[in-house]
Design a protein around this motif. Structure first.
Motif, PDB file in Angstrom:
ATOM      1  N   TRP A   1       0.694  -1.143  -0.229  1.00  0.00           N
ATOM      2  CA  TRP A   1      -0.177  -0.137   0.177  1.00  0.00           C
ATOM      3  C   TRP A   1       0.839   1.580  -0.276  1.00  0.00           C
TER       4      TRP A   1
ATOM      5  N   ILE B   1      -4.807  -1.313   0.692  1.00  0.00           N
ATOM      6  CA  ILE B   1      -4.046  -2.666   0.528  1.00  0.00           C
ATOM      7  C   ILE B   1      -3.513  -2.744  -1.019  1.00  0.00           C
ATOM      8  N   LYS B   2      -2.964  -2.709  -1.516  1.00  0.00           N
ATOM      9  CA  LYS B   2      -2.986  -3.525  -3.027  1.00  0.00           C
ATOM     10  C   LYS B   2      -2.978  -5.354  -3.689  1.00  0.00           C
TER      11      LYS B   2
END
Length: 380
Positions: free
Chosen positions: A125, A300-301
Motif C-alpha cells: 500500500w 492495500i493492493k
C-alpha cells in the motif's frame, strides 16, 4: 581518524532483533564504531547506546496512534536533535516507515548518509512513497525476493539491492529441541498473539476463546503461548482470562514452540515467517480497529497479508482477518490442520518452497559491508 559514528533507528521488536544482529556485524568490520540510536533490549545487549527505547511506539493504525502521538513526537524530536549533535557518518533506518521517513528526511537535510534496512512494505500500500524514499535514501536493502523489482520499477533512481532475509542468519536456539512438558508425544498448539500491546489486546482473547473450543472437541490438546521479549507480564496477564485449563506461558522460546507444536495460531507479522522457517503449519489471524481496518482495506493492493503467502504466490496458509477472525473459525481451521494429513503435508511442502526463495544466509554481513562502503565513500 576517529571511529565511525552510526545512528540506528528501530521502532518495534522485530526491528530491534534485526538491528542487534546488524550492530554485531558492523562491529566485526569496525570494532571501534560508535553506534547509538533508538531500539530495544536486543540492540542494547549488542552494544548500541540507546538514546531512548521504542516502548509505546509500536502501534498499528490511525486510531491507535492518536493517544500516543505526543510521546511519538517527543521521541522523534529527541532523535533529530541527536543527529544534529552527533553528525553521524551514517544513519540506518530499520522498517517502521511512518516514523523513519521523517527521521530520514531530517538526516538528509543535515547532509547525512542514509541506509534503509528492511524496506517498508510499500508494494502492499502507498506505493507512491517509494519515489519519496529516493529523495533521502542513499541505499535501500530488501529482504524479500520480489521487492527489488518493485522498487526498481516504481522508483528507478533509488539504489536498491536484495540481500536475503536476516532470519536465515539467526543461530538456532540451543533449547529449541528441549521437549515441552509432556514429552514428544504431547499434542501442543502454539498461540502467538504478537509483540505489540495493541495486537495482544485484540488477538489474545480471540485465541483463548478458540483454544477453549478446540479443547472441548479435542481434550488431549495442550496450549502454549511464548510471550514476546520485552512485554511486561503484569500488563498482558489480564488478556489470558478465560484461557483453557493448563495454558503454558513461556518467556520467549518462540522457536521452541514453533518447532514442537503440531499447529500454530499466529498474528500476521514477522512471526509468520519465523514459523515458516521452522516448518510449522499455522493459521494466520489479525484484527485492528474498525477505522484503521477500513482505511487500510481501501489502500492495500495485495491479496494476502501473511508473508509466507506472498512469497509462495498464493493462499498456502489460511488467513482470518478482522470479522472473519472469530473463535469458531480459528478453531475450525486449526483443527483441520491437525486432522487432515494431506493438507498438513501440502503446507509443509509449501513452506519448504518459501524457505528456498529467501536467498542465502549472510544478510547482516552484506548490509554491514554496504554500510561501511557508504561511510568510506565506496558505494556505487
Amino acid at each position: 581518524m576517529r571511529p565511525p559514528r552510526i545512528v540506528m533507528v528501530a521502532g518495534e521488536a522485530s526491528g530491534d532483533i534485526h538491528g542487534a544482529a546488524l550492530a554485531r556485524a558492523l562491529r566485526q568490520l569496525a570494532p571501534e564504531a560508535e553506534i547509538s540510536g533508538l531500539g530495544g533490549p536486543s540492540m542494547a545487549a549488542a552494544g548500541v547506546d540507546l538514546l531512548c527505547a521504542y516502548d509505546e511506539l509500536a502501534v498499528v493504525g490511525v486510531a491507535e496512534v492518536l493517544p500516543k502521538l505526543g510521546h511519538i513526537l517527543a521521541v522523534m524530536a529527541q532523535l533529530k536533535g541527536h543527529l544534529g549533535r552527533v553528525r553521524p557518518d551514517l544513519v540506518i533506518l530499520i522498517d517502521f516507515p511512518d516514523f523513519n521517513f521523517r527521521i530520514g528526511r531530517a538526516a538528509k537535510k543535515l547532509g547525512l548518509k542514509v541506509l534503509y534496512y528492511i524496506s517498508p512494505q510499500l508494494w502492499a500500500w502507498r506505493r507512491g512513497r517509494a519515489r519519496q524514499m529516493a529523495r533521502f535514501v542513499d541505499a535501500l536493502t530488501c529482504v524479500f525476493p520480489f521487492e527489488e523489482a518493485f522498487f526498481r520499477r516504481i522508483a528507478p533512481d533509488l539504489p536498491v539491492s536484495f540481500v536475503g532475509h536476516p532470519l536465515l542468519d539467526r543461530p538456532p536456539d540451543p533449547e529449541a529441541d528441549e521437549p515441552l512438558p509432556g514429552g514428544r508425544d504431547a499434542q501442543w498448539v502454539g498461540l502467538l498473539p504478537g509483540s505489540r500491546m495493541s495486537e495482544i489486546s485484540r488477538l489474545a482473547p480471540l485465541m483463548m476463546a478458540a483454544a477453549r473450543i478446540m479443547a472441548a472437541q479435542r481434550p488431549e490438546l495442550r496450549f502454549v503461548l511464548p510471550l514476546a521479549p520485552g512485554l511486561d507480564r503484569r500488563r498482558v496477564t489480564p488478556f489470558w482470562a478465560g484461557a483453557p485449563e493448563g495454558l503454558l506461558i513461556l518467556d520467549g522460546q518462540a522457536e521452541r514452540v514453533m518447532r514442537q507444536a503440531r499447529a500454530l495460531v499466529v498474528a500476521s507479522g514477522t512471526a509468520t515467517l519465523q514459523a515458516a522457517l521452522a516448518k510449522a503449519p499455522m493459521v494466520v489471524v489479525y484484527k485492528t480497529g474498525k477505522l484503521s481496518y477500513h482505511l487500510g482495506r481501501a489502500l492495500i493492493k495485495v491479496d494476502h497479508i501473511a508473508m509466507p503467502n506472498l512469497i509462495f504466490g498464493g493462499g498456502l496458509l489460511t488467513e482470518l482477518i478482522q470479522d472473519q477472525a472469530t473463535p469458531q473459525a480459528v478453531a475450525a481451521e486449526t483443527l483441520a490442520i491437525l486432522g487432515d494429513a494431506e493438507r498438513r503435508q501440502a503446507i509443509l511442502e509449501g513452506l519448504e518452497l518459501v524457505r528456498g526463495r529467501l536467498g542465502q544466509p549472510g544478510a547482516n554481513q552484506r548490509v554491514a559491508r554496504l554500510a561501511m562502503d557508504l561511510i568510506e565513500g565506496n558505494a556505487h
